[in-house]
Design an enzyme around this catalytic site. Sequence first.
Site, PDB file in Angstrom:
ATOM      1  N   LYS A  85      -4.885  10.799  11.033  1.00 46.84           N
ATOM      2  CA  LYS A  85      -5.015  10.938   9.017  1.00 46.84           C
ATOM      3  C   LYS A  85      -6.025  12.323   9.934  1.00 46.84           C
ATOM      4  CE  LYS A  85      -7.167   8.231   5.712  1.00 46.84           C
ATOM      5  NZ  LYS A  85      -7.279   7.370   5.183  1.00 46.84           N
ATOM      6  N   ARG A 109      -8.958  -8.295  -8.416  1.00 48.17           N
ATOM      7  CA  ARG A 109      -8.114  -8.894  -7.838  1.00 48.17           C
ATOM      8  C   ARG A 109      -8.367 -10.551  -7.475  1.00 48.17           C
ATOM      9  NH1 ARG A 109      -4.386  -5.865  -4.178  1.00 48.17           N
ATOM     10  NH2 ARG A 109      -3.077  -4.799  -5.300  1.00 48.17           N
ATOM     11  N   GLU A 144      -9.867  -8.663  -1.129  1.00 45.56           N
ATOM     12  CA  GLU A 144     -10.684  -9.008  -2.050  1.00 45.56           C
ATOM     13  C   GLU A 144     -11.048 -10.573  -2.252  1.00 45.56           C
ATOM     14  OE1 GLU A 144      -8.542  -6.229  -2.681  1.00 45.56           O
ATOM     15  OE2 GLU A 144     -10.094  -4.725  -2.499  1.00 45.56           O
TER      16      GLU A 144
HETATM   17  C1  LIG Z   1      -6.692  -3.486  -4.141  1.00 44.60           C
HETATM   18  C2  LIG Z   1      -7.745  -2.200  -3.412  1.00 44.60           C
HETATM   19  N1  LIG Z   1      -8.670  -2.499  -2.183  1.00 44.60           N
HETATM   20  C3  LIG Z   1      -9.760  -0.442  -2.132  1.00 44.60           C
HETATM   21  C4  LIG Z   1      -8.829  -0.445  -2.426  1.00 44.60           C
HETATM   22  C5  LIG Z   1      -9.706   1.587  -2.070  1.00 44.60           C
HETATM   23  N2  LIG Z   1      -8.891   1.690  -0.978  1.00 44.60           N
HETATM   24  C6  LIG Z   1      -7.889   3.557  -0.838  1.00 44.60           C
HETATM   25  S1  LIG Z   1      -7.417   3.460   0.051  1.00 44.60           S
HETATM   26  C7  LIG Z   1      -7.687   2.824   1.146  1.00 44.60           C
HETATM   27  C8  LIG Z   1      -7.703   2.406   2.770  1.00 44.60           C
HETATM   28  C9  LIG Z   1      -6.374   2.209   2.959  1.00 44.60           C
HETATM   29  O1  LIG Z   1      -5.654   2.532   3.935  1.00 44.60           O
HETATM   30  P1  LIG Z   1      -4.397   2.673   4.681  1.00 44.60           P
HETATM   31  O2  LIG Z   1      -3.154   1.355   3.440  1.00 44.60           O
HETATM   32  O3  LIG Z   1      -3.875   2.253   6.296  1.00 44.60           O
HETATM   33  O4  LIG Z   1      -4.114   4.620   3.891  1.00 44.60           O
HETATM   34  P2  LIG Z   1      -4.802   5.566   4.749  1.00 44.60           P
HETATM   35  O5  LIG Z   1      -5.692   5.497   3.649  1.00 44.60           O
HETATM   36  O6  LIG Z   1      -5.123   4.840   5.547  1.00 44.60           O
HETATM   37  O7  LIG Z   1      -3.575   6.729   4.601  1.00 44.60           O
HETATM   38  C10 LIG Z   1      -8.770   1.387   0.580  1.00 44.60           C
HETATM   39  C11 LIG Z   1      -9.474   0.571   1.269  1.00 44.60           C
HETATM   40  C12 LIG Z   1      -7.318   0.149  -3.385  1.00 44.60           C
HETATM   41  N3  LIG Z   1      -6.880   1.202  -3.079  1.00 44.60           N
HETATM   42  N4  LIG Z   1      -6.947  -1.346  -3.753  1.00 44.60           N
END
Ligand SMILES: Cc1ncc(C[n+]2csc(CCOP(=O)(O)OP(=O)(O)O)c2C)c(N)n1
Length: 630
Positions: free
Chosen positions: A280, A395, A367
């Site tokens: 990242k 959710r 969630e």
């Molecule tokens: C249902 C839901 N919960 C929480 C989030 C907030 N959120 C956005 S990106 C993220 C992390 C995602 O991690 P990953 O899939 O590994 O992607 P990265 O950003 O590390 O590339 C979270 C928790 C969301 N978008 N949707």
Amino acid sequence: MDLCKIKDPSILKDMNTKQLEEFAEETRQFLIENLAATGGHLGANLGVVELTLALHKVYKSPEDRLLWDVGHQSYIHKILTGRGSQFGTLRQYKGLCGFPKRDESEHDVWETGHSSTSLSAAMGMAIARDLKNQTHSILPIIGDGALTGGMALEALNHIGHEKKNVTVILNDNEMSIAKNVGALHSALGRMRSAGKYNRAKDDLEWLLKKIPAVGGKLAQAAERLKDSMKYFVVPGMFFEELGFTYYGPVDGHDFNDLLENLNYAKKTDGPVIVHVMTQKGKGYHPAETDVKDKWHGVGPYKIESGEKIKPVDAPPAWSSVISEALREEARKDDRIVAVTPAMILGSKLEKFGEEFPDRLFDVGIAEQHATTMAAGLATQGMKPFLAIYSTFLQRGYDQVVHDVARQKLNVIFGIDRAGLVGADGETHQGVFDVSFLRSVPNMIISMPKDENEAQHLVHTATHYDEGPFAIRYPRGNAKGVKTDQEKELLPIGSWEVLKDGTDAVILTFGTTIDMAMDASEKLEKEGRSVRVVNARFIKPLDDAMLHDIMKKELPILTVEESVLQGGFGSSILEFASENGYTSPWIRRMGVPDRFIEHGSVQKLWEEIGLTAENMVHHLKEMVPTKQQRA
Ligand SMILES: Cc1ncc(C[n+]2csc(CCOP(=O)(O)OP(=O)(O)O)c2C)c(N)n1
């Protein structure tokens, strides 16, 4: 190359590795420069530059379907599909959306914003493709964080069972905003360190099949050999057991490795998982070295230093106000614990975790699990505080109804980002929770007007033991008011008159209170006396105050920064109807019956008419002036 002039991904077709590397470098610079002005999801996008280019080179979008889970990492895809020139408007009103958007491009085949949906959607698309006898590839691109979401695991289970041709690209950067958590994360860690599985055996099998007559038998023997060997050599045995062919771990910043494995995947029948390791923030020092992932989503910044451009001396964020108030209560009551679904940073729970490391639980992007786990904690006499964004609580709705409210459990819902959130847009607006929680029996719903009231509400909620208690608070900064030393227990359902008035009443709560005060001042000057009430409890209502207002037949304007359908204003109409008040004139202002796109909150308020001017306009129609009455 001018990235603003790219029309479609065919420009990648004839590029060799060196050219791809140069192009990747230019793309990174483009992102770093553009996002310095607009803000956006920098970290995740810098991590998938090579992966996105490789995917668009090996596959043919939009025939082959690329589904970006969460969608915050789709910027390079947008550049490649003709939207580079719009990056100056990213996440701004009427500008380029920060997430995939079907209206924007035929290459955006699936809209996201919430995580963990891509595998289920891919499965639906795969079934449709097969029923229509089509042959294109379907590629959900999902992060290791999003993979912890229940929906993704449900879909993995189904895809593996049905043996559909779906190629899952697992983008593993070990982050999920903050460091990823959970047993699945540990399992991925073992795969990462296990070294690469040599897919040459698959090539052998493919070659043997080509030899007529004996080829099939030899291939079967090779298949058996391969199966028995896999247990010892395949790092992704977890996925293989679920019915997926595993490729990886692949170096997500090495074009040779990426292209080789994607080409294998393309030739492979059935469900495939390509495990791609990425970093990242890759290529931008401040983001690369940021262990806390503060570069996940950023506002404008100075490119040289990475310093964020923020207003100086702003009051604390609402999330901090609430988590600090909780921390204070937690010092006095060791039954108080905090639960977060992957949002320790966003919900500002780091300090809580430092002070009470055993009492903060990050459950991953889960969630539903978080809500029911909080319910479980409450059955044992604990006082769980579930910090959750309004939009993500959607959710966990069944869990709120079935597990928490029905059992009258003392779960405190800290509903963060309640109201319009701005740049994240449609998928993130926190405008439904009032309506969907209001219909749930036993539920208390509240919203503070400032940080002083916030601390009293947290105090009240942590001392309430008759069921669930929701405290909503918006995105952004609180008001900067002084807070009382002594915490108060606010009577449940009590409202507060902020400004008296005899001609009409504005009933409102939270962010719209300031507008209402403003409107009332303006109307005062024109001879209309309008009372402003802080309806800090959205449920239950202040029945006594409402009876008084309705008996006097004062016109009522309800104002809420949430959807009108089934909202607070609706509850006032219901109150009037149920109590036989036929004459009061009640008008409602709020979020209309449509999804609200991205833009600054101020702009969005103007768009939907949530302004002091509009309140004045309504009240002028509802209340004659003193002169008119005379
Ligand atoms: C249902 C839901 N919960 C929480 C989030 C907030 N959120 C956005 S990106 C993220 C992390 C995602 O991690 P990953 O899939 O590994 O992607 P990265 O950003 O590390 O590339 C979270 C928790 C969301 N978008 N949707």
